[in-house]
Design an enzyme around this catalytic site. Structure first.
Site, PDB file in Angstrom:
ATOM      1  N   ASP A 142      -9.432  -0.541 -11.675  1.00 24.50           N
ATOM      2  CA  ASP A 142      -8.392  -0.941 -10.712  1.00 24.50           C
ATOM      3  C   ASP A 142      -7.378  -1.772 -11.490  1.00 24.50           C
ATOM      4  O   ASP A 142      -7.591  -2.959 -11.716  1.00 24.50           O
ATOM      5  CB  ASP A 142      -9.034  -1.741  -9.568  1.00 24.50           C
ATOM      6  CG  ASP A 142      -8.025  -2.109  -8.495  1.00 24.50           C
ATOM      7  OD1 ASP A 142      -6.850  -1.707  -8.617  1.00 24.50           O
ATOM      8  OD2 ASP A 142      -8.410  -2.817  -7.546  1.00 24.50           O
ATOM      9  N   HIS A 177       0.828  -1.210   0.000  1.00 22.03           N
ATOM     10  CA  HIS A 177       0.000   0.000   0.000  1.00 22.03           C
ATOM     11  C   HIS A 177       0.863   1.261   0.000  1.00 22.03           C
ATOM     12  O   HIS A 177       0.577   2.226   0.712  1.00 22.03           O
ATOM     13  CB  HIS A 177      -0.971  -0.018   1.185  1.00 22.03           C
ATOM     14  CG  HIS A 177      -2.012  -1.082   1.053  1.00 22.03           C
ATOM     15  ND1 HIS A 177      -2.856  -1.442   2.071  1.00 22.03           N
ATOM     16  CD2 HIS A 177      -2.355  -1.863   0.004  1.00 22.03           C
ATOM     17  CE1 HIS A 177      -3.669  -2.408   1.656  1.00 22.03           C
ATOM     18  NE2 HIS A 177      -3.374  -2.683   0.402  1.00 22.03           N
ATOM     19  N   TYR A 212       6.885 -10.191  -4.647  1.00 23.99           N
ATOM     20  CA  TYR A 212       7.520  -9.059  -3.967  1.00 23.99           C
ATOM     21  C   TYR A 212       8.746  -9.603  -3.236  1.00 23.99           C
ATOM     22  O   TYR A 212       8.606 -10.261  -2.200  1.00 23.99           O
ATOM     23  CB  TYR A 212       6.532  -8.412  -2.992  1.00 23.99           C
ATOM     24  CG  TYR A 212       5.179  -8.173  -3.649  1.00 23.99           C
ATOM     25  CD1 TYR A 212       4.930  -7.017  -4.379  1.00 23.99           C
ATOM     26  CD2 TYR A 212       4.179  -9.147  -3.585  1.00 23.99           C
ATOM     27  CE1 TYR A 212       3.709  -6.825  -5.010  1.00 23.99           C
ATOM     28  CE2 TYR A 212       2.969  -8.973  -4.220  1.00 23.99           C
ATOM     29  CZ  TYR A 212       2.731  -7.812  -4.934  1.00 23.99           C
ATOM     30  OH  TYR A 212       1.524  -7.637  -5.570  1.00 23.99           O
ATOM     31  N   HIS A 270      -0.638 -11.747  -0.611  1.00 22.35           N
ATOM     32  CA  HIS A 270      -2.039 -11.295  -0.661  1.00 22.35           C
ATOM     33  C   HIS A 270      -2.880 -12.233  -1.523  1.00 22.35           C
ATOM     34  O   HIS A 270      -2.359 -13.110  -2.202  1.00 22.35           O
ATOM     35  CB  HIS A 270      -2.137  -9.841  -1.137  1.00 22.35           C
ATOM     36  CG  HIS A 270      -1.577  -9.584  -2.512  1.00 22.35           C
ATOM     37  ND1 HIS A 270      -2.244  -9.915  -3.664  1.00 22.35           N
ATOM     38  CD2 HIS A 270      -0.405  -9.016  -2.909  1.00 22.35           C
ATOM     39  CE1 HIS A 270      -1.526  -9.545  -4.720  1.00 22.35           C
ATOM     40  NE2 HIS A 270      -0.395  -9.010  -4.291  1.00 22.35           N
ATOM     41  N   HIS A 316     -10.375  -9.306  -5.742  1.00 23.48           N
ATOM     42  CA  HIS A 316     -11.501  -8.878  -4.910  1.00 23.48           C
ATOM     43  C   HIS A 316     -12.640  -8.493  -5.829  1.00 23.48           C
ATOM     44  O   HIS A 316     -12.432  -8.205  -7.015  1.00 23.48           O
ATOM     45  CB  HIS A 316     -11.079  -7.693  -4.024  1.00 23.48           C
ATOM     46  CG  HIS A 316     -10.422  -6.567  -4.772  1.00 23.48           C
ATOM     47  ND1 HIS A 316     -11.137  -5.598  -5.438  1.00 23.48           N
ATOM     48  CD2 HIS A 316      -9.112  -6.274  -5.013  1.00 23.48           C
ATOM     49  CE1 HIS A 316     -10.307  -4.752  -6.018  1.00 23.48           C
ATOM     50  NE2 HIS A 316      -9.060  -5.136  -5.789  1.00 23.48           N
ATOM     51  N   ASP A 347      -0.261   1.013  -9.659  1.00 25.91           N
ATOM     52  CA  ASP A 347      -1.597   0.487  -9.361  1.00 25.91           C
ATOM     53  C   ASP A 347      -2.499   1.706  -9.260  1.00 25.91           C
ATOM     54  O   ASP A 347      -2.449   2.451  -8.277  1.00 25.91           O
ATOM     55  CB  ASP A 347      -1.551  -0.299  -8.043  1.00 25.91           C
ATOM     56  CG  ASP A 347      -2.883  -0.985  -7.711  1.00 25.91           C
ATOM     57  OD1 ASP A 347      -3.910  -0.623  -8.329  1.00 25.91           O
ATOM     58  OD2 ASP A 347      -2.876  -1.867  -6.835  1.00 25.91           O
ATOM     59  N   GLU A 372      -5.155 -10.248  -9.757  1.00 27.71           N
ATOM     60  CA  GLU A 372      -3.961  -9.440  -9.529  1.00 27.71           C
ATOM     61  C   GLU A 372      -2.867 -10.153  -8.731  1.00 27.71           C
ATOM     62  O   GLU A 372      -2.491  -9.713  -7.646  1.00 27.71           O
ATOM     63  CB  GLU A 372      -4.343  -8.131  -8.825  1.00 27.71           C
ATOM     64  CG  GLU A 372      -5.241  -8.293  -7.597  1.00 27.71           C
ATOM     65  CD  GLU A 372      -5.505  -6.943  -6.915  1.00 27.71           C
ATOM     66  OE1 GLU A 372      -4.545  -6.199  -6.660  1.00 27.71           O
ATOM     67  OE2 GLU A 372      -6.676  -6.650  -6.643  1.00 27.71           O
TER      68      GLU A 372
END
Ligand code: MG
Ligand code: MG
Length: 441
Positions: free
Chosen positions: A272, A243, A389, A351, A355, A260, A385
């Site tokens: 999105d 984030h 990372y 993650h 969604h 993003d 998505e």
């Protein structure tokens, strides 16, 4: 045009909602204005549930849905018209507009809610109201409920229950109408164009914020109200902060840029999209290997979207491709099934794969009902998505290899918005390119 959708769409939604309520009355408040600092407020944004049923874009309003009444099943309480207030804060529809433009059977000034609420709720089999979210309206609802409970023994009627309207309403919101999908397509089109522009302008030496400006300028030039959420423009290792919204660093040659960002068409329909590309136009060997892996996972996961499938299945598809690839690259060791079961990949992919997307960017609606994952149906829209990372923020799980420094600082996510159709899927964001060749220059 008071609303972005035809009035008939809202009328049909209200009819469905009223039918599902049975004999229970629903009280759905509008959002309040929220203070930003001193006497400045954030731009007003309606409560999505209220908007879904009314299309009415003002604070200080409450909608009643009264299936137990014959003649006035949809009642709006709204801010009364008042010249001085309108000079300072802008146009209000008032009670006449609420009836004429928004289809209310009856409308009253919001100041009359305390006197009238109890009477309107009388005769209902229960009250649907979301406790804990609306501090101004909640005491009035509880008071009306209390009065009804007091009267229940004498009237001989069973005591009323207080229930949450959310499950019914959010189940409805999960399935988008054709008109809604059209607005989502437009939000996705503008968002995709902005990503294409960003890739053209990004180069070493610019700041993340300069790229953010190009994206957000395009949103507004195209008529969108603004961003759907805080744009993430993250160069190099910043992309490993999921984030990250500081967007304040310089872009460096040799690093990737993860963006993003999506526009909000009218505050209620959002794109999105995430794309990741090399800042100087060329992937390094490691960057390319991980990009190809995330792309393969994303394409497999998109292909797993269709009627009868589940969001869980889409996630599982992405995880399997990622884990197999990470094993081949030596970033994980062990059996694929065991790695997935133990979650031994979560220091690299932490993650979920998507969604629901709708009026809210992370839209409402259950993913599971008890033990059963919700099956995808035509009209549902979700993001796909997956990402990787690679940093040392999270500990490497026991038994897994330490990460070679050549991989570190690589953060990649690829995100599309996908609508379920009768026979498969429609990728609403397909015009944002994502092939390896398109990411290089
Ligand atoms: Mg996103
Ligand atoms: Mg998303």
């Amino acid at each position: 045009m008071p609303t972005a959708l035809p009035a008939s769409v809202y009328a049909q939604r209200r009819a469905r909602f009223l039918q599902q309520l049975g004999g229970v009355a629903a009280v759905i408040p509008a959002a309040p204005l929220v203070t930003h600092h001193a006497d400045c407020e954030w731009p007003f944004r309606q409560n999505s549930d209220f908007w879904y049923l009314t299309g009415f874009d003002e604070p200080d309003a409450v909608a009643l849905f009264l299936p137990h009444r014959q003649d006035s099943q949809f009642v709006l309480f709204v801010a009364a018209k008042e010249p001085t207030a309108e000079v300072w804060h802008g146009f209000r529809w008032g009670t006449e507009g609420a009836v004429a433009q928004f289809g209310a059977d009856l409308a009253h000034p919001i100041s009359e809610l305390p006197q009238r609420l109890g009477e309107y709720l009388q005769g209902a089999e229960g009250i649907a109201f979301r406790v804990g979210k609306h501090p101004k309206v909640e005491p009035l609802v509880l008071q009306a409920w209390g009065q009804q409970l007091d009267r229940a023994p004498r009237s001989g009627k069973a005591a009323l229950g207080l229930v949450a309207p959310c499950p019914l309403l959010h189940e409805l919101r999960l399935r988008k109408e054709a008109e809604e999908l059209e607005l989502l397509r437009e939000a996705c089109r503008i968002s995709a164009e902005a990503h294409e522009l960003a890739r053209q302008v990004a180069r070493p030496g610019l700041s993340e914020r300069q790229v953010q400006a190009v994206i957000e300028q395009h949103f507004m030039e195209q008529g969108a109200r603004g961003t759907a959420y805080g744009s993430i423009v993250a160069g190099g290792d910043n992309a490993c902060v999921l984030h990250y919204t500081a967007n304040s660093a310089r872009l460096n040659a040799g690093e990737l840029l993860l963006i993003d960002a999506g526009c909000s068409l009218n505050d209620y329909y959002n794109g999105d999209i995430t794309r990741t590309f090399p800042i100087d136009g060329r992937f390094s060997g490691e960057q390319r290997a991980l990009y190809e892996l995330v792309l393969a996972a994303q394409e497999a996961a998109v292909a797993a979207v269709g009627p009868g499938q589940t969001a869980e299945g889409v996630h599982g598809t992405a995880v399997r491709v990622l884990v197999e690839g990470l094993r081949q690259l030596g970033l994980l060791v062990g059996e694929v099934d065991g790695l997935i079961e133990q979650g031994a990949y979560r220091h690299l992919y932490m993650h979920r794969t998507g969604h629901w997307l709708g009026l809210d960017v992370h839209d409402v609606g259950a993913y599971r009902l008890g033990e059963h994952p919700v099956q995808l149906e035509p009209g549902m829209v979700l993001t796909v998505e997956p990402g990787l990372y690679v940093s040392d923020r999270l500990p490497v799980p026991e038994g897994q290899p330490a990460i070679d420094p050549r991989w570190k600082g690589i953060g990649i996510r690829i995100e599309d918005d996908v609508a379920v159709t009768d026979h498969g899927r429609e990728v609403l964001t397909a015009s944002a390119l994502k092939s390896v060749a398109a990411m290089e220059r």
